[in-house]
Design an enzyme around this catalytic site. Structure first.
Site, PDB file in Angstrom:
ATOM      1  N   LYS A   1     -20.968  81.580  33.519  1.00 15.75           N
ATOM      2  CA  LYS A   1     -21.155  80.179  33.094  1.00 15.75           C
ATOM      3  C   LYS A   1     -22.332  79.558  33.821  1.00 15.75           C
ATOM      4  O   LYS A   1     -23.132  78.831  33.227  1.00 15.75           O
ATOM      5  CB  LYS A   1     -19.883  79.363  33.379  1.00 15.75           C
ATOM      6  CG  LYS A   1     -18.765  79.605  32.376  1.00 15.75           C
ATOM      7  CD  LYS A   1     -18.410  78.329  31.608  1.00 15.75           C
ATOM      8  CE  LYS A   1     -17.458  78.589  30.443  1.00 15.75           C
ATOM      9  NZ  LYS A   1     -16.057  78.614  30.835  1.00 15.75           N
TER      10      LYS A   1
ATOM     11  N   LYS B   1     -17.841  89.383  19.748  1.00 16.93           N
ATOM     12  CA  LYS B   1     -16.453  88.970  19.556  1.00 16.93           C
ATOM     13  C   LYS B   1     -16.387  87.760  18.633  1.00 16.93           C
ATOM     14  O   LYS B   1     -17.274  86.900  18.690  1.00 16.93           O
ATOM     15  CB  LYS B   1     -15.874  88.570  20.927  1.00 16.93           C
ATOM     16  CG  LYS B   1     -14.517  89.155  21.225  1.00 16.93           C
ATOM     17  CD  LYS B   1     -14.119  88.890  22.663  1.00 16.93           C
ATOM     18  CE  LYS B   1     -13.456  87.532  22.830  1.00 16.93           C
ATOM     19  NZ  LYS B   1     -12.807  87.362  24.133  1.00 16.93           N
TER      20      LYS B   1
ATOM     21  N   LYS C   1     -15.721  80.739  18.160  1.00 18.99           N
ATOM     22  CA  LYS C   1     -16.135  79.492  17.518  1.00 18.99           C
ATOM     23  C   LYS C   1     -17.542  79.092  17.931  1.00 18.99           C
ATOM     24  O   LYS C   1     -18.283  78.513  17.157  1.00 18.99           O
ATOM     25  CB  LYS C   1     -15.179  78.370  17.925  1.00 18.99           C
ATOM     26  CG  LYS C   1     -14.159  78.044  16.871  1.00 18.99           C
ATOM     27  CD  LYS C   1     -13.417  76.771  17.232  1.00 18.99           C
ATOM     28  CE  LYS C   1     -14.285  75.552  17.125  1.00 18.99           C
ATOM     29  NZ  LYS C   1     -13.592  74.305  17.429  1.00 18.99           N
TER      30      LYS C   1
END
Ligand code: TRP
Length: 335
Positions: free
Chosen positions: A114, A199, A202
């Site tokens: 991140k 994968k 969204k």
């Protein structure tokens, strides 16, 4: 089965559930309800670790609760609670913050990933909450002294940290927390339809995922335009796109149809239009059923909240009992 072992898992309120969430996690949660004492938690506090929109968090939390109930999380057989309605999660998190090594948090790959993503963005804000995210996750699990945690590969390191926190607590204050174990259940790996090297997610954009409650027309359109063979390497092994379609069919479709199409494929008849039709039919059947169930629950949102609040109260009783012991063991006065 006497449900002697407990299961805990959490999911962030991300808005809309998609096939990847369902086949990879939630469908499994539903199955576990029969054999384990299950507690599932919508972790809204975890969703605050990144900058967010207030109205969106509210809507996403409500949507996730409705979605999970629609998928078959059943209040008669399991507990579905909301993390922020059980403030003991954060109280235990503090205690664990003082047990967890700073270095162990530094080594969490999800945090490092991140950070790498955010560092490229101008003015990106990195909260301390993002750093201590895994400590809250350990508190989620250990608060209920859960035996098993069904988690995907991406959460294994966080679960290992929870075990380390349990060990350190026990070493420092006396044996109290059981070490939670991963519950590995084979779940299909659901890939993006538009880019089957990644994968289903969204965040990649709408054409990359199929929403669990999506309308027939757009489900069919997405499956129709799914990437299959790229041309080169045809005839080698099954391409990721084709494999993904077969695995979706195996998970949601009629086994006989799956077997027949696989036989055709192996005989060299690459009739992807037929394969796509079969996958689309299976997904439309699934999404229609879930959409109908969702509509029933969404027809009484206040009733849904009442139920979730009641279940969160039940969780609180268990949580308070744990905190009473933790206070004693750590030298804090009882409340
Ligand atoms: N970090 C998990 C995820 O992003 C969500 C989560 C929070 C969780 N607390 C948990 C999962 C406890 C399992 C157990 O998927």
């Amino acid at each position: 089965m006497d449900k002697q072992h407990s299961v805990f898992s959490g999911i962030q309120p991300t808005g809309e559930l998609h096939l990847g969430n369902y086949l990879g996690a939630v469908a499994n949660w539903v199955r576990l309800q029969d054999n384990y004492d299950c507690r599932y938690c919508v972790v809204d506090l975890h969703a605050m670790t990144m900058p967010y929109d207030i109205a969106e968090l509210r809507a996403n939390t409500e949507n996730m609760l409705i979605g999970l109930l629609a998928c078959g999380i059943d209040p008669a057989r399991a507990n579905l609670c909301l993390q922020s309605l059980v403030p003991e999660h954060t109280e235990l998190q503090w205690v664990f913050s003082c047990v967890c090594a700073y270095g162990d948090l530094m080594r969490q790959t999800q945090f490092k990933d991140k950070m790498d993503q955010l560092e490229g963005q101008q003015g990106a804000f990195i909260s301390a909450g993002l750093f201590t995210y895994p400590v809250l996750q350990a508190a989620d699990i250990l608060l209920y002294r859960a035996d098993y945690v069904p988690v995907g590969k991406d959460q294994e390191q966080h679960l290992e940290l929870s075990r380390e926190i349990a060990r350190r607590f026990n070493f420092q204050f006396g044996e109290f927390f059981p070490e939670p174990r991963a519950l590995a259940t084979p779940t299909p790996k659901v890939l993006s339809l538009a880019d089957p090297t990644r994968k289903m997610s969204k965040s990649l954009g709408p054409k990359h995922y199929v929403g669990l409650f999506e309308e027939e027309k757009s489900v069919r359109a997405k499956v129709r335009s799914a990437v299959t063979d790229t041309g080169e390497g045809a005839g080698e092994g099954m391409s990721p796109g084709v494999e993904n379609l077969f695995s979706l069919l195996a998970a949601c479709g009629d086994p006989a149809v799956h077997a027949a199409l696989l036989k055709e494929y192996e005989a060299g008849n690459r009739r992807y239009a037929l394969l796509k039709d079969a996958v689309a039919d299976a997904l439309v059947a699934l999404t229609s059923r879930l959409r109908a169930r969702r509509a029933e629950i969404a027809a009484d949102v206040p009733g849904m909240w009442k139920q979730v609040r009641a279940m969160s109260e039940v969780s609180r009783d268990a949580a308070r009992a744990t905190l009473r012991e933790v206070r004693k063991l750590t030298g804090l006065p009882s409340l």
